[in-house]
Design an enzyme around this catalytic site. Structure first.
Site, mmCIF file in Angstrom:
data_model
loop_
_atom_site.group_PDB
_atom_site.id
_atom_site.type_symbol
_atom_site.label_atom_id
_atom_site.label_comp_id
_atom_site.label_asym_id
_atom_site.label_seq_id
_atom_site.Cartn_x
_atom_site.Cartn_y
_atom_site.Cartn_z
ATOM 1 N N ASN A 1 43.018 39.339 33.755
ATOM 2 C CA ASN A 1 43.153 38.313 34.775
ATOM 3 C C ASN A 1 43.543 39.024 36.074
ATOM 4 O O ASN A 1 44.346 39.947 36.056
ATOM 5 C CB ASN A 1 44.239 37.339 34.311
ATOM 6 C CG ASN A 1 44.245 36.046 35.075
ATOM 7 O OD1 ASN A 1 43.624 35.912 36.114
ATOM 8 N ND2 ASN A 1 44.969 35.078 34.544
ATOM 9 N N CYS B 1 45.524 40.077 38.697
ATOM 10 C CA CYS B 1 46.851 40.124 39.307
ATOM 11 C C CYS B 1 47.151 41.597 39.510
ATOM 12 O O CYS B 1 47.128 42.368 38.559
ATOM 13 C CB CYS B 1 47.890 39.471 38.374
ATOM 14 S SG CYS B 1 49.572 39.576 39.017
ATOM 15 N N GLU C 1 49.858 43.129 40.200
ATOM 16 C CA GLU C 1 51.162 43.612 39.767
ATOM 17 C C GLU C 1 51.218 43.941 38.281
ATOM 18 O O GLU C 1 51.852 44.883 37.881
ATOM 19 C CB GLU C 1 52.250 42.573 40.093
ATOM 20 C CG GLU C 1 52.523 42.419 41.563
ATOM 21 C CD GLU C 1 51.467 41.589 42.294
ATOM 22 O OE1 GLU C 1 50.726 40.825 41.637
ATOM 23 O OE2 GLU C 1 51.387 41.715 43.514
#
Length: 172
Positions: free
Chosen positions: A6, A8, A10
């Site tokens: 997914n 992201c 971070e």
């Protein structure tokens, strides 16, 4: 085989994973900024970290997830990403050159303060509210990062579990 996560930056997220982020503004913890004797308030940073963990855990509970699968994923792991902002500004306020050995040592110390306080606070949260549902004590405690935590934090996790599967993330 193609593998993807997914999106992201971070931390990689599983399908339906939520990216719940919060940042500690490091400039707020500089005492006597731009003056001789300026210093970083590590005790204040530790205290704010503990509040932030509790706050973000409450946000997990209160969020309005668009899909049931997102809610299930969020609740099963109670993942958060507590990070920082203002590192370069903090260093300027302290009179420390970015990238210097002193800056590296201070950055290590402040990140260690945040990580230790976050995991300790989440173990306290588990005592109060329960561990995240997918918590597997033996597997969790065997992870290399968890092994690097202070013994007192690991003992608390062993006794209480931990409220959140993931706690810290630094934005790219």
């Amino acid at each position: 085989t193609i593998a993807a996560t997914n999106p992201c930056g971070e931390q990689p997220l599983p399908p339906y994973g939520a990216c719940l982020l919060g940042s500690l503004n490091l400039t707020r913890f500089v005492r006597q900024p731009f003056e001789e004797g300026a210093e970083l308030d590590l005790a204040g940073l530790e205290a704010a970290t503990r509040v932030a963990v509790r706050f973000l855990d409450n946000v997990i509970e209160l969020s309005n997830y668009p899909l049931d699968q997102q809610r299930e994923e969020a609740m099963s792991k109670r993942r958060m990403g507590l990070g920082i902002t203002g590192l370069a500004d903090m260093l300027i306020m302290l009179g420390i050159r970015y990238g210097s050995p002193e800056a590296v040592a201070l950055s290590k110390q402040l990140m260690q303060t945040i990580a230790f306080a976050a995991y300790d606070a989440s173990a306290d949260g588990a005592l109060e509210k329960g561990a995240f549902p997918l918590f597997d004590r033996d597997k969790y405690l065997a992870a290399p990062f968890i092994q690097a935590l202070p013994e007192s934090v690991r003992e608390k996790i062993r006794a209480n579990g931990i409220r959140n599967s993931h706690l810290t993330s630094i934005a790219p």
